[in-house]
Design a protein around this motif. Structure first.
Motif, PDB file in Angstrom:
ATOM      1  N   GLY A  31       0.778  -1.236   0.000  1.00  0.00           N
ATOM      2  CA  GLY A  31       0.000   0.000   0.000  1.00  0.00           C
ATOM      3  C   GLY A  31       0.803   1.276   0.000  1.00  0.00           C
ATOM      4  O   GLY A  31       1.662   1.501  -0.850  1.00  0.00           O
ATOM      5  N   GLN A  32       0.518   2.127   0.993  1.00  0.00           N
ATOM      6  CA  GLN A  32       1.089   3.471   1.014  1.00  0.00           C
ATOM      7  C   GLN A  32       2.572   3.492   1.336  1.00  0.00           C
ATOM      8  O   GLN A  32       3.217   4.528   1.180  1.00  0.00           O
ATOM      9  N   ARG A  33       3.124   2.391   1.789  1.00  0.00           N
ATOM     10  CA  ARG A  33       4.552   2.365   2.150  1.00  0.00           C
ATOM     11  C   ARG A  33       5.459   2.061   0.950  1.00  0.00           C
ATOM     12  O   ARG A  33       6.673   2.126   1.061  1.00  0.00           O
ATOM     13  N   ARG A  34       4.866   1.706  -0.198  1.00  0.00           N
ATOM     14  CA  ARG A  34       5.697   1.359  -1.356  1.00  0.00           C
ATOM     15  C   ARG A  34       6.471   2.588  -1.844  1.00  0.00           C
ATOM     16  O   ARG A  34       5.886   3.665  -1.973  1.00  0.00           O
ATOM     17  N   GLN A  46       4.446   6.051  -1.308  1.00  0.00           N
ATOM     18  CA  GLN A  46       3.241   6.287  -2.096  1.00  0.00           C
ATOM     19  C   GLN A  46       2.250   7.168  -1.342  1.00  0.00           C
ATOM     20  O   GLN A  46       1.579   8.023  -1.936  1.00  0.00           O
ATOM     21  N   GLY A  47       2.158   7.002  -0.019  1.00  0.00           N
ATOM     22  CA  GLY A  47       1.242   7.811   0.784  1.00  0.00           C
ATOM     23  C   GLY A  47       1.561   9.287   0.704  1.00  0.00           C
ATOM     24  O   GLY A  47       0.660  10.131   0.578  1.00  0.00           O
ATOM     25  N   CYS A  48       2.869   9.632   0.763  1.00  0.00           N
ATOM     26  CA  CYS A  48       3.265  11.040   0.698  1.00  0.00           C
ATOM     27  C   CYS A  48       3.041  11.612  -0.704  1.00  0.00           C
ATOM     28  O   CYS A  48       2.656  12.773  -0.858  1.00  0.00           O
ATOM     29  N   VAL A  49       3.290  10.791  -1.729  1.00  0.00           N
ATOM     30  CA  VAL A  49       3.037  11.256  -3.098  1.00  0.00           C
ATOM     31  C   VAL A  49       1.555  11.555  -3.270  1.00  0.00           C
ATOM     32  O   VAL A  49       1.164  12.595  -3.824  1.00  0.00           O
ATOM     33  N   TRP A  50       0.698  10.669  -2.766  1.00  0.00           N
ATOM     34  CA  TRP A  50      -0.760  10.895  -2.839  1.00  0.00           C
ATOM     35  C   TRP A  50      -1.147  12.157  -2.073  1.00  0.00           C
ATOM     36  O   TRP A  50      -1.935  12.967  -2.540  1.00  0.00           O
ATOM     37  N   ALA A  51      -0.598  12.315  -0.862  1.00  0.00           N
ATOM     38  CA  ALA A  51      -0.960  13.459  -0.020  1.00  0.00           C
ATOM     39  C   ALA A  51      -0.573  14.777  -0.684  1.00  0.00           C
ATOM     40  O   ALA A  51      -1.331  15.749  -0.642  1.00  0.00           O
ATOM     41  N   MET A  52       0.599  14.808  -1.323  1.00  0.00           N
ATOM     42  CA  MET A  52       1.042  16.044  -1.956  1.00  0.00           C
ATOM     43  C   MET A  52       0.237  16.358  -3.213  1.00  0.00           C
ATOM     44  O   MET A  52       0.052  17.511  -3.581  1.00  0.00           O
TER      45      MET A  52
END
Length: 389
Positions: A31-34, A46-52
């Motif tokens: 998930g978001q850790r990739r 991936q989580g930070c890319v989505w958040a930004m």
């Protein structure tokens, strides 16, 4: 004090590699850790890319160099995902790899580092390297803006091509590259699960989408056929094509029931094929690799897994790339000892002869030039290192 400084530097290096530098969470496979590459070369989870990018997945800006990009321009960071396989969910790089990164460029008997190309900014997380035997040109696949770089034998960049996009001659995510005897550049594209063929000017010749699940490693035979692995399907294919007429003649599965095969090499003399399988196991730090050798007729003639190698060799071996030298010996890169190791000829397999034992960070690619110089692709410092005897 010096040892303490080195330990502190190694700890910082581990944090920089294994943790997202925005949220400081450890990378993972789920998930978001990739980990994802931005086009500038920086890596975020991936989580930070989505958040930004926000819920609309609009354009985002790299927090480190301020370069803007769209979500579609980001891609999975395959070299870091491979490193996570070796290290395990909670392990450390130093314990998994056996020694700290870096070193003095020490090679085995008769080998010396004679040229280093690329580096951060020039190459971004490179994944594949090959050489043109007739001209000596080097071809590298990486995750930069132009995904294929061609270098002359003396290291000058001759050509760049293969941008990310939807056209046939675009490359979404290159995993490996080879050069055929008749001078064509063949790339496995993990982004759209295809095999793409170019000339040395970067013009698209052929795109093969024969129902591949995840085409990964590839190597060319002396007859300009291409042998490639499909990592998700667990299969080995042989492609035969008339590149001048842009026509695929045959795409034949020549071996099945392999376990996540990635690196592959073909002997230029005997036609033997060697494949690296990536074996998944339960528990931390337990992934391993197996090297299998097949005759030209695809009969299994030798194999050795990490467990068997541990009985003979001083440390765990996790092979990422493989090649045959001109004598027909099997050569592998090992990311655990950050070394290049000769495993011997198929009939004497395996012996243990380290060819390069220092100066490599994360070796992921391997090939030989016609003059028997050894080319190592080092994703740890984004470089190509050329060793000669």
């Amino acid at each position: 004090p010096e040892a303490a400084k080195m330990a502190e530097a190694l700890e910082e290096e581990e944090l920089g590699l294994l943790e997202c530098r925005v949220c400081f969470e450890r990378y993972g496979h789920e998930g978001q850790r990739r980990p994802r590459n931005l086009p500038c070369g920086h890596v975020l989870c991936q989580g930070c890319v989505w958040a930004m990018g926000g819920p609309e997945r609009r354009r985002l800006e790299c927090p480190f160099c301020r370069r803007g990009c769209g979500w579609g321009e980001t891609s999975e960071c395959r070299p870091l995902l491979q490193l996570l396989e070796v290290v395990g969910p909670n392990g450390s790089i130093s314990s998994a790899l056996g020694r700290s990164f870096g070193g003095g460029g020490e090679a085995g008997p008769g080998l010396r580092l004679c040229l280093s190309l690329g580096g951060w900014g020039s190459l971004v997380n490179p994944t594949g390297v090959s050489t043109c035997r007739s001209s000596g040109r080097l071809v590298v696949a990486h995750d930069g803006k132009k995904r294929i770089h061609i270098f002359s034998p003396n290291g000058s960049c001759l050509q760049r091509f293969g941008e990310r996009g939807e056209a046939d001659n675009d490359i979404k995510y290159p995993l490996d590259v080879t050069v055929t005897a008749d001078g064509h550049v063949v790339v496995t594209d993990g982004g759209d699960r295809s095999v793409k063929v170019f000339d040395f000017e970067g013009r698209g010749i052929l795109a093969v989408r024969e129902g591949f699940c995840l085409p990964w490693g590839l190597d060319a035979t002396p007859k300009s056929e291409v042998v490639l692995t499909d990592s998700e399907a667990g299969a080995l294919y042989r492609l035969t094509a008339n590149f001048k007429e842009r026509k695929l003649n045959k795409c034949q599965m020549i071996r099945s029931q392999l376990i996540s095969p990635r690196g592959v090499a073909v002997s230029q003399t005997s036609g033997a094929v060697v494949v690296i399988e990536h074996l998944k196991a339960q528990g931390p730090n337990s992934s391993s690799t197996r090297v299998k050798i097949f005759s030209a007729e695809m009969d299994l003639i030798g194999q050795m897994d990490s467990f068997g190698l541990n009985l003979i060799f001083p440390s765990k071996i996790y092979a990422t790339a493989v090649a045959f030298d001109k004598e027909g010996r099997v050569i592998v890169t090992d990311v655990c000892s950050q070394a290049v190791i000769c495993l011997g000829k198929p009939e004497e397999f395996p012996i243990y002869n380290p060819l390069i034992s220092h100066g490599l960070s994360y070796p992921v690619g391997l090939t030989y030039m016609a003059n028997n110089s050894l080319i190592v692709l080092d994703s740890g410092d984004h470089s190509i290192k050329i060793f000669s005897s």
